[in-house]
Design a protein around this motif. Structure first.
Motif, short mmCIF file in Angstrom:
data_model
loop_
_atom_site.label_atom_id
_atom_site.label_comp_id
_atom_site.label_asym_id
_atom_site.label_seq_id
_atom_site.Cartn_x
_atom_site.Cartn_y
_atom_site.Cartn_z
N LEU A 91 -35.05 -27.48 -25.39
CA LEU A 91 -36.23 -27.88 -26.15
C LEU A 91 -37.11 -28.84 -25.32
O LEU A 91 -38.34 -28.82 -25.44
N GLU A 92 -36.49 -29.66 -24.51
CA GLU A 92 -37.27 -30.51 -23.59
C GLU A 92 -38.06 -29.63 -22.61
O GLU A 92 -39.22 -29.93 -22.28
N LYS A 93 -37.44 -28.54 -22.17
CA LYS A 93 -38.14 -27.59 -21.31
C LYS A 93 -39.31 -26.95 -22.05
O LYS A 93 -40.42 -26.82 -21.51
N ALA A 94 -39.10 -26.54 -23.29
CA ALA A 94 -40.16 -25.93 -24.11
C ALA A 94 -41.34 -26.88 -24.25
O ALA A 94 -42.50 -26.48 -24.09
N ILE A 95 -41.04 -28.14 -24.54
CA ILE A 95 -42.10 -29.13 -24.75
C ILE A 95 -42.86 -29.40 -23.45
O ILE A 95 -44.07 -29.66 -23.47
N SER A 96 -42.17 -29.33 -22.32
CA SER A 96 -42.84 -29.55 -21.04
C SER A 96 -43.85 -28.45 -20.74
O SER A 96 -44.82 -28.66 -20.02
N ILE A 97 -43.62 -27.26 -21.33
CA ILE A 97 -44.56 -26.14 -21.15
C ILE A 97 -45.69 -26.25 -22.16
O ILE A 97 -46.88 -26.19 -21.80
N GLN A 98 -45.34 -26.43 -23.44
CA GLN A 98 -46.35 -26.61 -24.49
C GLN A 98 -45.70 -27.28 -25.70
O GLN A 98 -44.84 -26.68 -26.34
N PRO A 99 -46.11 -28.49 -26.02
CA PRO A 99 -45.51 -29.19 -27.17
C PRO A 99 -45.84 -28.49 -28.48
O PRO A 99 -46.89 -27.86 -28.63
N SER A 100 -44.93 -28.60 -29.45
CA SER A 100 -45.17 -28.08 -30.80
C SER A 100 -44.35 -28.92 -31.76
O SER A 100 -43.33 -29.50 -31.40
N LYS A 101 -44.81 -28.99 -33.01
CA LYS A 101 -44.10 -29.78 -34.01
C LYS A 101 -42.70 -29.24 -34.27
O LYS A 101 -41.76 -30.00 -34.48
N ALA A 102 -42.56 -27.91 -34.25
CA ALA A 102 -41.25 -27.32 -34.48
C ALA A 102 -40.27 -27.74 -33.39
O ALA A 102 -39.11 -28.08 -33.67
N ALA A 103 -40.73 -27.72 -32.14
CA ALA A 103 -39.85 -28.11 -31.02
C ALA A 103 -39.48 -29.58 -31.11
O ALA A 103 -38.32 -29.96 -30.89
N TYR A 104 -40.45 -30.43 -31.46
CA TYR A 104 -40.15 -31.86 -31.59
C TYR A 104 -39.17 -32.11 -32.74
O TYR A 104 -38.27 -32.94 -32.62
N ASN A 105 -39.34 -31.41 -33.86
CA ASN A 105 -38.41 -31.57 -34.98
C ASN A 105 -37.00 -31.18 -34.58
O ASN A 105 -36.03 -31.89 -34.87
N ASN A 106 -36.87 -30.05 -33.90
CA ASN A 106 -35.54 -29.58 -33.53
C ASN A 106 -34.93 -30.43 -32.42
O ASN A 106 -33.71 -30.63 -32.38
N LEU A 107 -35.78 -30.96 -31.53
CA LEU A 107 -35.29 -31.90 -30.52
C LEU A 107 -34.81 -33.18 -31.19
O LEU A 107 -33.80 -33.77 -30.77
N ALA A 108 -35.53 -33.62 -32.22
CA ALA A 108 -35.09 -34.79 -32.98
C ALA A 108 -33.73 -34.54 -33.61
O ALA A 108 -32.85 -35.42 -33.58
N ALA A 109 -33.54 -33.34 -34.17
CA ALA A 109 -32.25 -32.99 -34.78
C ALA A 109 -31.13 -33.06 -33.75
O ALA A 109 -30.05 -33.63 -34.02
N ALA A 110 -31.37 -32.50 -32.57
CA ALA A 110 -30.35 -32.51 -31.53
C ALA A 110 -29.99 -33.94 -31.14
O ALA A 110 -28.81 -34.30 -31.01
N ASN A 111 -31.01 -34.78 -30.97
CA ASN A 111 -30.75 -36.18 -30.61
C ASN A 111 -30.01 -36.92 -31.72
O ASN A 111 -29.13 -37.74 -31.45
N TYR A 112 -30.36 -36.63 -32.97
CA TYR A 112 -29.70 -37.29 -34.09
C TYR A 112 -28.20 -36.98 -34.07
O TYR A 112 -27.37 -37.89 -34.19
N TYR A 113 -27.86 -35.72 -33.91
CA TYR A 113 -26.45 -35.34 -33.93
C TYR A 113 -25.70 -35.75 -32.66
O TYR A 113 -24.47 -35.78 -32.65
N LEU A 114 -26.45 -36.09 -31.62
CA LEU A 114 -25.84 -36.63 -30.41
C LEU A 114 -25.70 -38.15 -30.49
O LEU A 114 -25.23 -38.79 -29.55
N GLY A 115 -26.12 -38.71 -31.63
CA GLY A 115 -26.01 -40.16 -31.81
C GLY A 115 -27.14 -40.94 -31.18
O GLY A 115 -27.09 -42.17 -31.12
N ARG A 116 -28.18 -40.25 -30.73
CA ARG A 116 -29.33 -40.90 -30.09
C ARG A 116 -30.40 -41.13 -31.17
O ARG A 116 -31.43 -40.45 -31.19
N ILE A 117 -30.14 -42.08 -32.05
CA ILE A 117 -30.98 -42.26 -33.24
C ILE A 117 -32.38 -42.73 -32.88
O ILE A 117 -33.36 -42.32 -33.53
N GLU A 118 -32.51 -43.60 -31.91
CA GLU A 118 -33.83 -44.08 -31.49
C GLU A 118 -34.70 -42.93 -31.03
O GLU A 118 -35.88 -42.82 -31.40
N GLU A 119 -34.12 -42.04 -30.21
CA GLU A 119 -34.87 -40.87 -29.74
C GLU A 119 -35.19 -39.93 -30.90
O GLU A 119 -36.30 -39.40 -30.99
N ALA A 120 -34.23 -39.73 -31.77
CA ALA A 120 -34.46 -38.86 -32.93
C ALA A 120 -35.60 -39.39 -33.78
O ALA A 120 -36.48 -38.63 -34.22
#
Length: 304
Positions: A91-120
């Motif tokens: 998803l970081e790769k996707a955003i580097s090509i073209q950001p989208s709200k869906a990609a940011y939401n799903n990247l937030a989800a991934a960070n949340y479940y990785l315990g990276r709450i600040e990033e999420a």
């Protein structure tokens, strides 16, 4: 009209079998970024078959596509498979090509479940609209980070009039987490007639009332829940079984209703003894259209 355009046109006309046949035919003619991506999207979104989509996406990513579409789609799949590190990277790769709200939401989800709450928290905010579920998730993160003043300020701005308003009970739940029981009760009241009555949120409502020294109404709510479950069990017993509603289905449903009734019966004493009903929080993985050549969403065909 090329084969891809015809396939999408048939999909729009709900002629799914004919459309799928053409999407597969396009892959047979040329295994390129567009044909592989579009067939993979069909597998994910029309057949809910991520396993069939994966090899197609892996093949086309070896072509280093210039579009974010296949990266976003693969990120969705990794999220559904709970492969959070892989989801984060793609998803970081996707955003580097073209950001989208869906990609940011799903990247937030991934960070949340990785315990990276600040990033999420940061990515949910980027993905959010006023009062929507991404903003709700952002506020959950703020609360977990101990930033309760900021969380309350953003929650106070929630409005039922916003287009993607998350819901009254969800707003109430956040106020309970913040210890703002008066505000929580106001939102629970607003949502009372719009939600299916379930122990998970009724118990939170009852808890807020007890915190505001209103045991009479707290008991009254739980009794309403009990009576509703009794009525639902009565209706279930009387309902006739058929090919879509077997005797096993019926018994399982009645068992669930009975368990919920018992929850209500035990809840007042549990809460009075110090039990705090937990808030249920599920993160939504956002889907989107990633079809090259989709006229409805103004997607051009892929140009390498």
């Amino acid at each position: 009209m090329n084969i891809n355009q015809k396939a999408i046109e048939l999909l729009e006309e709900n002629k799914y079998d004919e459309s799928l046949k053409l999407f597969k035919e396009a892959v047979e003619i040329s295994r390129d970024v567009q044909s592989l991506n579009n067939l993979a999207w069909i597998y994910c979104n029309e057949e809910e078959n991520d396993i069939a989509a994966l090899p197609l996406l892996e093949e086309l990513l070896n072509m280093n596509p210039k579009s974010h579409f296949p990266y976003n789609l693969l990120g969705e799949i990794y999220c559904r498979q709970e492969k959070w590190n892989s989801a984060k990277d793609i998803l970081e790769k996707a955003i580097s090509i073209q950001p989208s709200k869906a990609a940011y939401n799903n990247l937030a989800a991934a960070n949340y479940y990785l315990g990276r709450i600040e990033e999420a928290s940061k990515y949910f905010l980027i993905a959010s609209e006023p009062s929507d579920y991404a903003m709700y998730s952002h506020i959950v993160c703020l609360i977990e980070l101990g930033k309760k003043s900021e969380a309350k300020c953003k929650l106070d701005a929630f409005s039922k009039d916003d287009a993607d308003f998350v819901g009254e009970v969800e707003a109430a739940d956040l106020y309970v987490e913040l210890g703002c029981y008066e505000e929580a009760i106001k939102w629970f009241k607003k949502g009372w007639n719009h939600y299916v009555k379930q122990p998970n949120w009724i118990s939170r409502y009852s808890y807020a009332l007890l915190k505001m020294n209103n045991p009479i109404l707290s008991k009254e709510l739980l009794n309403k829940g009990i009576n509703e479950k009794i009525e639902e069990m009565k209706e279930a017993y009387e309902e006739e079984c058929d090919e879509d509603w077997s005797e096993r289905d019926k018994q399982d449903y009645i068992k669930r209703l009975l368990n919920e009734k018992r929850e209500y019966e035990q809840m007042f004493e549990k809460i009075s003894s110090g039990y705090i009903p937990a808030m249920e929080f599920d993160i939504y993985i956002q889907k989107s259209c990633y079809l090259f050549g989709c006229n409805r969403h103004n997607h051009p065909e892929y140009k390498g």
